[in-house]
Write a protein that holds these residues in place. Sequence first.
Motif, short mmCIF file in Angstrom:
data_model
loop_
_atom_site.label_atom_id
_atom_site.label_comp_id
_atom_site.label_asym_id
_atom_site.label_seq_id
_atom_site.Cartn_x
_atom_site.Cartn_y
_atom_site.Cartn_z
N GLU A 1 13.45 83.96 50.74
CA GLU A 1 14.29 82.92 51.33
C GLU A 1 15.15 83.47 52.45
O GLU A 1 15.34 82.82 53.48
CB GLU A 1 15.16 82.27 50.25
CG GLU A 1 14.42 81.31 49.36
CD GLU A 1 15.36 80.47 48.52
OE1 GLU A 1 15.25 79.23 48.58
OE2 GLU A 1 16.18 81.06 47.81
N ALA B 1 4.82 77.56 45.73
CA ALA B 1 5.82 77.98 46.70
C ALA B 1 5.25 77.74 48.09
O ALA B 1 4.21 78.30 48.44
CB ALA B 1 6.16 79.46 46.51
N ILE C 1 5.78 77.75 52.23
CA ILE C 1 6.52 78.23 53.41
C ILE C 1 6.38 77.18 54.49
O ILE C 1 5.28 76.91 54.96
CB ILE C 1 5.98 79.58 53.89
CG1 ILE C 1 6.08 80.63 52.77
CG2 ILE C 1 6.72 80.05 55.13
CD1 ILE C 1 5.36 81.93 53.11
N LEU D 1 11.73 77.71 52.28
CA LEU D 1 10.87 77.90 51.11
C LEU D 1 11.07 76.73 50.17
O LEU D 1 12.18 76.47 49.71
CB LEU D 1 11.20 79.22 50.41
CG LEU D 1 10.38 79.57 49.17
CD1 LEU D 1 8.91 79.76 49.55
CD2 LEU D 1 10.93 80.82 48.49
N LEU E 1 5.82 86.61 47.32
CA LEU E 1 5.37 85.35 46.73
C LEU E 1 4.04 85.53 46.00
O LEU E 1 3.83 84.99 44.91
CB LEU E 1 5.25 84.28 47.82
CG LEU E 1 6.57 83.87 48.49
CD1 LEU E 1 6.31 82.81 49.56
CD2 LEU E 1 7.57 83.34 47.47
#
Length: 447
Positions: A414, A439, A441, A424, A351
């Motif tokens: 993912e 993004a 988590i 995600l 990421l």
Amino acid sequence: MSGFRSLAGQLMLWITATITLLWLVAVGFGAFVMHDEFGEIFDSALQETAERLVPLVADDLQRRDDLTMPRRIEAARAPSEEEYLTYQVRDAAGRVLLHSHTAAAEAFNAPLDVGFWQGETGRIYTAATPDGTIFVQVQDSAAERREAMVEGSLALLLPVLLIVPVTIAAVWFVVRRVLSPVETLRAAIGEKDGGNLAAIAAADLPLELKPILRSVNLLLARLRAVLAAEREFTANSAHELRTPIAGVLAQTQLLLSELRDAPTRPRAQQIEASLQKLARLTEKLLQLARAEAGIGVAETTFDVADVVRVVVTDFQCASQDPARIRLQSDLAGPALREGTADAFAIVLRNLIENALLHGRAGEPVEILVSETGNVRIRNAAARLSEAELAAVRKRFSRGKSLAPGSGLGLSIAERLLAQMRASLVLTSPIPGRVDGFEAEIVFPAAG
């Protein structure tokens, strides 16, 4: 009707329906028997009454001289009381000589034959004197017979209305109690997923369920062995593939240092670029293979803050602009989550690498750790539509970016997060801004 799809629901339905049907059959059979018995009782009463009246009536008529008009016997009871039996006394010619106070003066529509006769309004029994000159006909009401039959049937049926709900409650209690081990085993099996492959503890199960428990535990043991073998294979494969590629790349770089002004130097540079691309692709494919092998599945925990700090430090040390990578953590203490630190580190690396490659040059990449342990990676970028956000999730899909990459980073992230029971969430624009990419988590709430 969804409740009847379960085993307990079907048992309750069928047992209750069967018991109710059996009760109704029993009531019907009882009503049939009762109909015959009531008929015998009523017929016996008719015959007994008629035969007792014959000598009394014969004696009374012998004392009388005037028999030209039917004589009505006055009632000894109150007029409001119902009379169930009516009778007529007739001579051989069919004339009515005597009749009860509720009987009509017209003769019954019954032949002067000794025995029973069924009429529209009731059943009649005819008795006669030995010389056949006097006939006594006693009739009971068909409505009275029907009323007795209906009341008797209701007396059998009404308890069923109480028995059925009591039966349902009793069946529900018994079924729930008997099937409780099945529910316990079902819940235990339902808890098993990619992150929990531990054997199910042997509970106090009935004999019929113990083979199922044994088979499930054997299957879980085989799954654990397969996953362990796949992880070991991918780990060894990663080492075996990285080493020759790194060796070839090093030899190519040495060759470039020797070919400073040679005409073949551009070709050697193309080989170096291809090898570097191959090394990056190989690394991603190995990460994907490890993710498919379930390296995120573990019965251990890791500290989110520790892993984030280590990964961010590595990127800052390797970056020519360390200040571009900014870390902000709101955690007051450790944030333990299920999974492995190695798998979570791979997620973060992918990421953050995506944010550095696809974000605007010179714009900061923010790594934000919330109080709940969720991690957000933000970078400046053009706003993406919903279709574009869905497209970048696909393997080997890179959107409109011209930056180098394989298009596997988000797929790997993912996959690993799913094994850690996390998710995600991709957002564009960044909340509160007009553009950007985020993004996040998201871990399940800590138990």
